[in-house]
Scaffold this motif. Structure first.
Motif, PDB file in Angstrom:
ATOM      1  N   SER A 156      87.210 118.299  83.346  1.00  0.00           N
ATOM      2  CA  SER A 156      86.027 117.438  83.416  1.00  0.00           C
ATOM      3  C   SER A 156      85.880 116.549  82.187  1.00  0.00           C
ATOM      4  O   SER A 156      85.183 115.540  82.239  1.00  0.00           O
ATOM      5  CB  SER A 156      84.763 118.263  83.653  1.00  0.00           C
ATOM      6  OG  SER A 156      84.543 119.148  82.585  1.00  0.00           O
ATOM      7  N   ASN A 213      86.458 112.153  85.965  1.00  0.00           N
ATOM      8  CA  ASN A 213      85.083 112.067  86.422  1.00  0.00           C
ATOM      9  C   ASN A 213      84.827 113.189  87.436  1.00  0.00           C
ATOM     10  O   ASN A 213      85.123 113.049  88.622  1.00  0.00           O
ATOM     11  CB  ASN A 213      84.821 110.696  87.046  1.00  0.00           C
ATOM     12  CG  ASN A 213      83.377 110.508  87.412  1.00  0.00           C
ATOM     13  OD1 ASN A 213      82.509 111.245  86.960  1.00  0.00           O
ATOM     14  ND2 ASN A 213      83.112 109.515  88.249  1.00  0.00           N
ATOM     15  N   ASN A 251      82.025 115.838  89.096  1.00  0.00           N
ATOM     16  CA  ASN A 251      80.618 116.169  89.289  1.00  0.00           C
ATOM     17  C   ASN A 251      80.469 117.663  89.009  1.00  0.00           C
ATOM     18  O   ASN A 251      80.774 118.497  89.856  1.00  0.00           O
ATOM     19  CB  ASN A 251      80.173 115.825  90.712  1.00  0.00           C
ATOM     20  CG  ASN A 251      78.698 116.088  90.933  1.00  0.00           C
ATOM     21  OD1 ASN A 251      78.050 116.811  90.173  1.00  0.00           O
ATOM     22  ND2 ASN A 251      78.159 115.507  91.995  1.00  0.00           N
ATOM     23  N   ARG A 253      78.996 120.194  91.378  1.00  0.00           N
ATOM     24  CA  ARG A 253      79.649 120.484  92.655  1.00  0.00           C
ATOM     25  C   ARG A 253      81.064 121.031  92.445  1.00  0.00           C
ATOM     26  O   ARG A 253      82.026 120.579  93.038  1.00  0.00           O
ATOM     27  CB  ARG A 253      79.682 119.231  93.529  1.00  0.00           C
ATOM     28  CG  ARG A 253      78.278 118.769  93.932  1.00  0.00           C
ATOM     29  CD  ARG A 253      78.301 117.639  94.920  1.00  0.00           C
ATOM     30  NE  ARG A 253      78.924 118.106  96.159  1.00  0.00           N
ATOM     31  CZ  ARG A 253      79.481 117.294  97.051  1.00  0.00           C
ATOM     32  NH1 ARG A 253      79.510 115.991  96.849  1.00  0.00           N
ATOM     33  NH2 ARG A 253      80.012 117.777  98.147  1.00  0.00           N
ATOM     34  N   ASP A 271      75.107 122.166  95.945  1.00  0.00           N
ATOM     35  CA  ASP A 271      75.427 121.885  94.547  1.00  0.00           C
ATOM     36  C   ASP A 271      74.863 123.048  93.733  1.00  0.00           C
ATOM     37  O   ASP A 271      74.361 124.023  94.300  1.00  0.00           O
ATOM     38  CB  ASP A 271      74.925 120.500  94.091  1.00  0.00           C
ATOM     39  CG  ASP A 271      73.421 120.347  94.108  1.00  0.00           C
ATOM     40  OD1 ASP A 271      72.681 121.361  94.055  1.00  0.00           O
ATOM     41  OD2 ASP A 271      72.956 119.194  94.148  1.00  0.00           O
TER      42      ASP A 271
END
Length: 190
Positions: free
Chosen positions: A30, A34, A36, A39, A185
Protein backbone atom coordinates in the motif's frame (compact mmCIF):
# COMPACT_ATOMS: atom_id res chain seq x y z
CA UNK A 1 4.91 -25.09 3.17
CA UNK A 2 2.27 -23.78 5.60
CA UNK A 3 0.75 -20.69 7.22
CA UNK A 4 0.91 -20.03 10.97
CA UNK A 5 -2.52 -18.54 11.81
CA UNK A 6 -1.82 -18.11 15.54
CA UNK A 7 0.59 -15.73 17.25
CA UNK A 8 4.11 -17.12 17.61
CA UNK A 9 4.13 -19.92 20.16
CA UNK A 10 0.46 -20.87 19.65
CA UNK A 11 -0.92 -23.83 17.71
CA UNK A 12 1.49 -23.15 14.84
CA UNK A 13 3.61 -25.64 12.94
CA UNK A 14 6.74 -23.45 13.14
CA UNK A 15 8.07 -20.22 14.66
CA UNK A 16 7.54 -18.08 11.54
CA UNK A 17 5.51 -14.94 12.29
CA UNK A 18 3.13 -15.16 9.35
CA UNK A 19 0.65 -12.69 10.88
CA UNK A 20 3.46 -10.11 11.03
CA UNK A 21 4.56 -11.04 7.52
CA UNK A 22 1.10 -10.39 6.06
CA UNK A 23 0.86 -7.10 7.96
CA UNK A 24 4.26 -6.01 6.59
CA UNK A 25 3.23 -7.07 3.10
CA UNK A 26 0.02 -5.01 3.25
CA UNK A 27 1.94 -1.97 4.53
CA UNK A 28 4.65 -2.31 1.87
CA UNK A 29 2.28 -2.85 -1.06
CA UNK A 30 0.00 0.00 0.00
CA UNK A 31 3.01 2.33 0.27
CA UNK A 32 3.92 1.56 -3.36
CA UNK A 33 0.48 1.31 -4.96
CA UNK A 34 -2.93 2.93 -4.65
CA UNK A 35 -4.65 0.47 -2.26
CA UNK A 36 -7.98 1.16 -0.60
CA UNK A 37 -6.96 0.11 2.93
CA UNK A 38 -10.62 -0.04 3.94
CA UNK A 39 -11.17 -2.89 1.48
CA UNK A 40 -8.43 -5.45 2.12
CA UNK A 41 -9.77 -9.00 2.29
CA UNK A 42 -8.32 -12.34 3.38
CA UNK A 43 -9.28 -15.53 1.57
CA UNK A 44 -7.66 -18.93 1.62
CA UNK A 45 -7.99 -22.63 0.98
CA UNK A 46 -7.29 -25.28 3.65
CA UNK A 47 -4.44 -23.95 5.84
CA UNK A 48 -4.87 -20.68 3.96
CA UNK A 49 -8.46 -20.58 5.23
CA UNK A 50 -7.07 -21.03 8.73
CA UNK A 51 -4.73 -18.12 8.03
CA UNK A 52 -7.65 -15.97 6.90
CA UNK A 53 -9.31 -16.66 10.26
CA UNK A 54 -6.03 -15.85 12.02
CA UNK A 55 -5.95 -12.48 10.25
CA UNK A 56 -9.60 -11.89 11.23
CA UNK A 57 -8.63 -12.47 14.84
CA UNK A 58 -5.23 -10.77 15.11
CA UNK A 59 -4.98 -8.27 12.24
CA UNK A 60 -8.60 -7.13 11.97
CA UNK A 61 -7.42 -3.52 11.87
CA UNK A 62 -6.20 -4.38 8.34
CA UNK A 63 -8.86 -6.86 7.17
CA UNK A 64 -12.42 -5.97 6.10
CA UNK A 65 -13.86 -9.47 5.45
CA UNK A 66 -12.73 -13.10 5.35
CA UNK A 67 -13.36 -16.18 3.22
CA UNK A 68 -12.32 -19.73 4.09
CA UNK A 69 -12.60 -22.64 1.66
CA UNK A 70 -12.13 -26.13 3.15
CA UNK A 71 -10.48 -24.56 6.20
CA UNK A 72 -11.20 -24.23 9.89
CA UNK A 73 -10.46 -21.80 12.69
CA UNK A 74 -7.99 -22.94 15.31
CA UNK A 75 -8.59 -22.37 19.01
CA UNK A 76 -6.37 -19.27 19.10
CA UNK A 77 -8.90 -16.46 18.97
CA UNK A 78 -7.86 -12.88 19.32
CA UNK A 79 -8.91 -9.32 19.84
CA UNK A 80 -10.95 -8.74 16.66
CA UNK A 81 -11.56 -4.98 16.60
CA UNK A 82 -14.74 -4.77 14.50
CA UNK A 83 -17.61 -6.95 13.29
CA UNK A 84 -16.09 -9.38 10.80
CA UNK A 85 -18.01 -10.57 7.71
CA UNK A 86 -17.30 -14.26 7.16
CA UNK A 87 -18.01 -16.62 4.27
CA UNK A 88 -17.11 -20.28 4.78
CA UNK A 89 -17.31 -23.08 2.18
CA UNK A 90 -16.85 -26.68 3.31
CA UNK A 91 -17.58 -30.20 2.07
CA UNK A 92 -19.23 -32.79 4.30
CA UNK A 93 -16.80 -35.49 3.08
CA UNK A 94 -13.61 -33.51 3.67
CA UNK A 95 -11.00 -36.11 4.69
CA UNK A 96 -8.29 -33.58 5.61
CA UNK A 97 -10.13 -30.98 7.71
CA UNK A 98 -13.24 -32.94 8.66
CA UNK A 99 -16.58 -31.18 8.41
CA UNK A 100 -17.48 -32.40 11.91
CA UNK A 101 -14.02 -31.65 13.30
CA UNK A 102 -11.63 -33.94 15.17
CA UNK A 103 -8.92 -33.66 17.83
CA UNK A 104 -6.93 -31.24 15.64
CA UNK A 105 -9.60 -29.11 13.97
CA UNK A 106 -12.83 -27.41 14.96
CA UNK A 107 -15.96 -28.41 13.10
CA UNK A 108 -17.35 -26.16 10.39
CA UNK A 109 -20.36 -25.39 12.61
CA UNK A 110 -18.29 -24.48 15.69
CA UNK A 111 -16.25 -22.09 13.54
CA UNK A 112 -19.45 -20.53 12.22
CA UNK A 113 -20.99 -20.39 15.70
CA UNK A 114 -18.01 -18.38 16.96
CA UNK A 115 -18.52 -15.71 14.29
CA UNK A 116 -22.32 -15.77 14.51
CA UNK A 117 -21.98 -15.02 18.21
CA UNK A 118 -19.16 -12.48 17.77
CA UNK A 119 -21.07 -10.54 15.10
CA UNK A 120 -24.45 -10.78 16.89
CA UNK A 121 -26.18 -12.04 13.74
CA UNK A 122 -29.53 -13.78 13.58
CA UNK A 123 -29.13 -17.35 14.79
CA UNK A 124 -31.80 -18.78 12.47
CA UNK A 125 -30.36 -18.69 8.98
CA UNK A 126 -32.06 -18.26 5.65
CA UNK A 127 -31.25 -21.44 3.72
CA UNK A 128 -31.22 -21.85 -0.06
CA UNK A 129 -30.62 -25.26 -1.65
CA UNK A 130 -29.13 -25.75 -5.09
CA UNK A 131 -28.23 -28.82 -7.09
CA UNK A 132 -26.47 -28.29 -10.38
CA UNK A 133 -26.58 -31.99 -11.20
CA UNK A 134 -23.48 -32.69 -9.15
CA UNK A 135 -22.92 -31.97 -5.50
CA UNK A 136 -25.97 -30.60 -3.64
CA UNK A 137 -25.13 -27.25 -2.05
CA UNK A 138 -26.92 -25.45 0.77
CA UNK A 139 -26.32 -21.73 1.33
CA UNK A 140 -26.87 -20.51 4.91
CA UNK A 141 -27.14 -16.77 5.59
CA UNK A 142 -26.89 -15.47 9.15
CA UNK A 143 -27.49 -11.76 8.67
CA UNK A 144 -28.43 -8.57 10.51
CA UNK A 145 -25.24 -8.55 12.55
CA UNK A 146 -23.47 -5.55 14.01
CA UNK A 147 -22.51 -3.03 11.30
CA UNK A 148 -24.88 -5.02 9.03
CA UNK A 149 -22.37 -7.84 8.59
CA UNK A 150 -23.35 -11.42 7.91
CA UNK A 151 -21.89 -14.88 8.27
CA UNK A 152 -22.54 -17.06 5.24
CA UNK A 153 -21.88 -20.71 4.71
CA UNK A 154 -21.91 -22.95 1.63
CA UNK A 155 -22.30 -26.61 2.62
CA UNK A 156 -21.25 -29.01 -0.15
CA UNK A 157 -22.93 -32.35 0.61
CA UNK A 158 -20.42 -35.05 -0.26
CA UNK A 159 -17.80 -32.43 -1.11
CA UNK A 160 -14.16 -33.27 -0.39
CA UNK A 161 -11.10 -31.20 0.53
CA UNK A 162 -10.99 -28.97 -2.55
CA UNK A 163 -11.44 -25.47 -3.90
CA UNK A 164 -14.89 -26.39 -5.23
CA UNK A 165 -15.45 -26.60 -8.98
CA UNK A 166 -19.22 -27.05 -8.54
CA UNK A 167 -21.19 -23.88 -9.17
CA UNK A 168 -23.94 -22.39 -7.03
CA UNK A 169 -26.56 -20.62 -9.15
CA UNK A 170 -23.99 -20.38 -11.95
CA UNK A 171 -21.21 -18.88 -9.78
CA UNK A 172 -17.94 -20.67 -9.09
CA UNK A 173 -16.12 -20.56 -5.74
CA UNK A 174 -14.01 -17.53 -6.64
CA UNK A 175 -17.12 -15.60 -7.71
CA UNK A 176 -18.97 -16.57 -4.51
CA UNK A 177 -16.04 -15.36 -2.42
CA UNK A 178 -15.65 -12.07 -4.31
CA UNK A 179 -19.39 -11.37 -4.40
CA UNK A 180 -19.46 -11.77 -0.62
CA UNK A 181 -16.35 -9.89 0.53
CA UNK A 182 -16.73 -7.02 -1.94
CA UNK A 183 -19.97 -5.98 -0.23
CA UNK A 184 -17.97 -4.89 2.82
CA UNK A 185 -15.32 -2.44 3.91
CA UNK A 186 -13.59 -2.14 7.29
CA UNK A 187 -16.72 -0.41 8.68
CA UNK A 188 -19.18 -3.12 7.63
CA UNK A 189 -21.70 -3.24 4.81
CA UNK A 190 -20.83 -0.69 2.10
Amino acid sequence: SHWNPCPTGGENKSNANDLGFVESMIIEISSQYNVNKDRVYAAGYSNGGMMAYGLANYKSNLIAAVASVSGSMLDCVGPTSHPMPIVHLHGTSDGVIPYNGNNDYNSAQSTLDYWINFNNTKTNPTVTSYDNGGIPIEHYVYDQGDSSVSVEYYKYTGGSHVWFSSTFEGKNTSELVWNFVSRYDINGLR
